[in-house]
Design an enzyme around this catalytic site. Sequence first.
Site, short mmCIF file in Angstrom:
data_model
loop_
_atom_site.label_atom_id
_atom_site.label_comp_id
_atom_site.label_asym_id
_atom_site.label_seq_id
_atom_site.Cartn_x
_atom_site.Cartn_y
_atom_site.Cartn_z
N ASP A 1 131.49 -63.82 34.98
CA ASP A 1 131.16 -62.99 33.82
C ASP A 1 130.48 -63.86 32.77
O ASP A 1 130.77 -65.06 32.68
CB ASP A 1 132.42 -62.34 33.23
CG ASP A 1 133.03 -61.31 34.15
OD1 ASP A 1 132.27 -60.66 34.90
OD2 ASP A 1 134.26 -61.14 34.12
N ASP B 1 129.00 -55.10 36.39
CA ASP B 1 129.90 -54.25 35.60
C ASP B 1 129.11 -53.22 34.80
O ASP B 1 129.50 -52.04 34.70
CB ASP B 1 130.74 -55.09 34.65
CG ASP B 1 131.63 -56.10 35.36
OD1 ASP B 1 132.04 -55.80 36.50
OD2 ASP B 1 131.89 -57.17 34.79
#
Length: 208
Positions: free
Chosen positions: A154, A175
């Site tokens: 991330d 995401d």
Amino acid sequence: MKASFRLLLVVVLAVLAADQVTKYLAVSRLTEALDGRSGLSRVSGFLSEQNLDNDPPVEGVFRKNTRPYRFIEDYWHFRYVENPGAAWGMFSNLPETARKAFFHVVSLVALGFILTLYRKTEPSQKGVRVALALITGGALGNFVDRLIRGYVIDFIDWHWRNQPGMRWPTFNVADAAICVGVALMLLDSLRPEASAAQPLPQGTSPQP
């Protein structure tokens, strides 16, 4: 190949490519793991280097992630994070073997379910097909991470002036694609049925 599956393939490959390229850039720009490498060596390092934030700590190993890049000060930073769990770090405390097996099974089941839904869509449901393709591409992008490393990279960090409780969990392109796909599905579910908007044939009356 049917046009519907061409759409699925194009969207899934586009999301997967964007996801992996941006994760490579995150490793390249937000960590020191690829410093001094060139060409295919950089790609190899991207695929093989792990635990760049030294979390959990390993004795004698220094952190390789660097300071966040402040894209919009106080609101949007790029920050390298390794997430072994799901969204918001859920299940990250499970034993490693159990966690990997759990996420592999869940990912495969979810992908199978989404593809089954896609096959059942009608040609008129283009919005739904795009939404499901985005969700599939995002799920596949994170699944690739888990297969290669056992965690998800991330790097997009949204927050409000670093105020406590005002920070969105760090996320990635996969995401984002999943969230956009789900939002499109919700919008489509709120759309009135096309048949309800069509005028009744002349000389007929609505049924009670």
